[in-house]
Design a protein around this motif. Sequence first.
Motif, PDB file in Angstrom:
ATOM      1  N   PHE A 188       0.804  -1.215   0.000  1.00 52.01           N
ATOM      2  CA  PHE A 188       0.000   0.000   0.000  1.00 52.01           C
ATOM      3  C   PHE A 188       0.842   1.273   0.000  1.00 52.01           C
ATOM      4  CE2 PHE A 188      -2.750   3.051   2.450  1.00 52.01           C
ATOM      5  CZ  PHE A 188      -3.662   3.273   1.432  1.00 52.01           C
ATOM      6  N   GLN A 189       1.957   1.263   0.750  1.00 47.43           N
ATOM      7  CA  GLN A 189       2.810   2.435   0.873  1.00 47.43           C
ATOM      8  C   GLN A 189       4.222   2.123   0.384  1.00 47.43           C
ATOM      9  OE1 GLN A 189       2.067   5.493   1.862  1.00 47.43           O
ATOM     10  NE2 GLN A 189       0.236   5.411   3.136  1.00 47.43           N
ATOM     11  N   TYR A 190       5.005   3.172   0.149  1.00 45.86           N
ATOM     12  CA  TYR A 190       6.397   2.973  -0.251  1.00 45.86           C
ATOM     13  C   TYR A 190       7.310   2.853   0.959  1.00 45.86           C
ATOM     14  CZ  TYR A 190      11.006   3.677  -2.270  1.00 45.86           C
ATOM     15  OH  TYR A 190      12.315   3.528  -2.618  1.00 45.86           O
ATOM     16  N   ASP A 191       7.312   3.849   1.842  1.00 51.49           N
ATOM     17  CA  ASP A 191       8.210   3.801   2.995  1.00 51.49           C
ATOM     18  C   ASP A 191       7.523   4.268   4.276  1.00 51.49           C
ATOM     19  OD1 ASP A 191       7.990   6.480   2.461  1.00 51.49           O
ATOM     20  OD2 ASP A 191      10.136   6.842   2.195  1.00 51.49           O
ATOM     21  N   VAL A 192       6.205   4.275   4.284  1.00 52.70           N
ATOM     22  CA  VAL A 192       5.433   4.621   5.484  1.00 52.70           C
ATOM     23  C   VAL A 192       4.929   3.332   6.100  1.00 52.70           C
ATOM     24  CG1 VAL A 192       3.431   5.833   6.400  1.00 52.70           C
ATOM     25  CG2 VAL A 192       4.757   6.845   4.523  1.00 52.70           C
ATOM     26  N   THR A 193       5.427   2.996   7.269  1.00 54.84           N
ATOM     27  CA  THR A 193       5.067   1.745   7.917  1.00 54.84           C
ATOM     28  C   THR A 193       3.799   1.924   8.737  1.00 54.84           C
ATOM     29  OG1 THR A 193       7.383   1.059   8.035  1.00 54.84           O
ATOM     30  CG2 THR A 193       5.828  -0.059   9.505  1.00 54.84           C
ATOM     31  N   HIS A 197      -1.105  -2.230   7.078  1.00 52.11           N
ATOM     32  CA  HIS A 197      -0.775  -2.357   5.655  1.00 52.11           C
ATOM     33  C   HIS A 197       0.733  -2.508   5.501  1.00 52.11           C
ATOM     34  CE1 HIS A 197      -4.519  -1.794   3.518  1.00 52.11           C
ATOM     35  NE2 HIS A 197      -4.823  -0.746   4.270  1.00 52.11           N
ATOM     36  N   LEU A 198       1.131  -3.184   4.416  1.00 58.80           N
ATOM     37  CA  LEU A 198       2.546  -3.351   4.118  1.00 58.80           C
ATOM     38  C   LEU A 198       3.061  -2.199   3.252  1.00 58.80           C
ATOM     39  CD1 LEU A 198       2.520  -7.167   3.348  1.00 58.80           C
ATOM     40  CD2 LEU A 198       3.765  -6.054   5.213  1.00 58.80           C
ATOM     41  N   ASP A 199       4.345  -1.934   3.372  1.00 57.25           N
ATOM     42  CA  ASP A 199       5.011  -0.942   2.534  1.00 57.25           C
ATOM     43  C   ASP A 199       6.208  -1.599   1.846  1.00 57.25           C
ATOM     44  OD1 ASP A 199       7.681   0.039   4.169  1.00 57.25           O
ATOM     45  OD2 ASP A 199       6.064  -0.560   5.514  1.00 57.25           O
ATOM     46  N   TYR A 200       6.618  -1.008   0.737  1.00 63.14           N
ATOM     47  CA  TYR A 200       7.683  -1.599  -0.074  1.00 63.14           C
ATOM     48  C   TYR A 200       8.975  -1.788   0.713  1.00 63.14           C
ATOM     49  CZ  TYR A 200      11.291  -2.133  -3.606  1.00 63.14           C
ATOM     50  OH  TYR A 200      12.362  -2.588  -4.332  1.00 63.14           O
ATOM     51  N   LYS A 201       9.370  -0.799   1.496  1.00 54.69           N
ATOM     52  CA  LYS A 201      10.625  -0.887   2.236  1.00 54.69           C
ATOM     53  C   LYS A 201      10.617  -2.056   3.219  1.00 54.69           C
ATOM     54  CE  LYS A 201      13.188   2.574   0.730  1.00 54.69           C
ATOM     55  NZ  LYS A 201      14.537   2.368   0.138  1.00 54.69           N
ATOM     56  N   THR A 202       9.485  -2.290   3.874  1.00 54.71           N
ATOM     57  CA  THR A 202       9.387  -3.417   4.803  1.00 54.71           C
ATOM     58  C   THR A 202       9.419  -4.740   4.060  1.00 54.71           C
ATOM     59  OG1 THR A 202       8.158  -2.130   6.437  1.00 54.71           O
ATOM     60  CG2 THR A 202       7.932  -4.511   6.553  1.00 54.71           C
ATOM     61  N   ILE A 203       8.694  -4.816   2.959  1.00 57.40           N
ATOM     62  CA  ILE A 203       8.710  -6.039   2.155  1.00 57.40           C
ATOM     63  C   ILE A 203      10.128  -6.347   1.692  1.00 57.40           C
ATOM     64  CG2 ILE A 203       7.912  -7.102   0.010  1.00 57.40           C
ATOM     65  CD1 ILE A 203       5.369  -5.294   0.308  1.00 57.40           C
ATOM     66  N   GLU A 223       0.501   7.096  -3.163  1.00 56.69           N
ATOM     67  CA  GLU A 223       1.898   7.409  -2.851  1.00 56.69           C
ATOM     68  C   GLU A 223       2.831   6.310  -3.353  1.00 56.69           C
ATOM     69  OE1 GLU A 223      -0.602   7.417  -0.758  1.00 56.69           O
ATOM     70  OE2 GLU A 223      -0.816   9.484  -0.034  1.00 56.69           O
ATOM     71  N   MET A 224       2.407   5.055  -3.194  1.00 58.86           N
ATOM     72  CA  MET A 224       3.235   3.942  -3.664  1.00 58.86           C
ATOM     73  C   MET A 224       3.325   3.950  -5.191  1.00 58.86           C
ATOM     74  SD  MET A 224       5.162   1.378  -3.147  1.00 58.86           S
ATOM     75  CE  MET A 224       5.902   0.485  -4.516  1.00 58.86           C
ATOM     76  N   LEU A 225       2.231   4.227  -5.855  1.00 56.55           N
ATOM     77  CA  LEU A 225       2.259   4.294  -7.316  1.00 56.55           C
ATOM     78  C   LEU A 225       3.234   5.360  -7.800  1.00 56.55           C
ATOM     79  CD1 LEU A 225      -1.544   3.894  -8.123  1.00 56.55           C
ATOM     80  CD2 LEU A 225       0.274   2.251  -8.646  1.00 56.55           C
ATOM     81  N   ALA A 226       3.287   6.480  -7.088  1.00 53.77           N
ATOM     82  CA  ALA A 226       4.190   7.564  -7.475  1.00 53.77           C
ATOM     83  C   ALA A 226       5.654   7.161  -7.328  1.00 53.77           C
ATOM     84  CB  ALA A 226       3.899   8.805  -6.637  1.00 53.77           C
TER      85      ALA A 226
END
Length: 247
Positions: A188-193, A197-203, A223-226
């Motif tokens: 769902f998010q890029y770097d907001v934990t 919801h999961l974020d890319y940085k955590t994954i 935000e993640m799409l951006a």
Amino acid sequence: MQLTVIGCGDAFGAGSRLQTSFCVRSGPSTFLIDCGATSLIGMRRLGINPNDIDTVFVTHLHGDHFGGLPWLLIDAKYVSNRSRPLVVTGPKGIEDRFSTLAEALYPNSTRAERGFELIFVEYEERKPIEVAGVTVTPFEVHHPSGAPPYALRFAVDGKVLSFTGDTGWVDVLSEVARDADLFISECFQYDVTLPIHLDYKTIDANYERLGADRVLLTHMGQEMLAESVKVDRERYMIAEDGMTIEI
């Protein structure tokens, strides 16, 4: 086995994506993983016949993951003329939640006579269920939705397909993903934990722990799409509505 992304969006239509639903065609069965409110629209766009669906496996009881079931019901009765059973699996209470939703949208829709049986099966934590040749094991995750939310691990055609559903990071995800031929992860998010919801940085920080052959990122917020250009494409695929993946 082939997976088609009917919808990979979040609850808010970020990027004009439809809500979560995946169609899997396998040797023994054709089934849906989740059925967000826009799923029937997506199926029509892609030429997927609702009567081909044997089972709908629901991860949790939020509208963008199970809200399409009432439309599947009325389509089955009035348009597709379904005659064979449809099985819906999900968390405890799914039948009551479905009935409440369907009756709010289309009064008497659940009580009207129909030419097929609608069967509900509830999950039990880590207890495998076999439906139409597909074995699914539910693992409870963290995403408050009025009933326990689950990640799902499927075994079919000698392959393993797994999906986080919606959740923040929980250690059980490494068990869900381990050795999967395809692991679908919400992102769902890029770097907001967030706790839910999961974020890319955590994954990405847990990539080695996941141990899946391929990882498909889905359910991206605006935000993640951006930030999606920053995704490591050697590690991850990014879901798009209508894409197909051979497993």
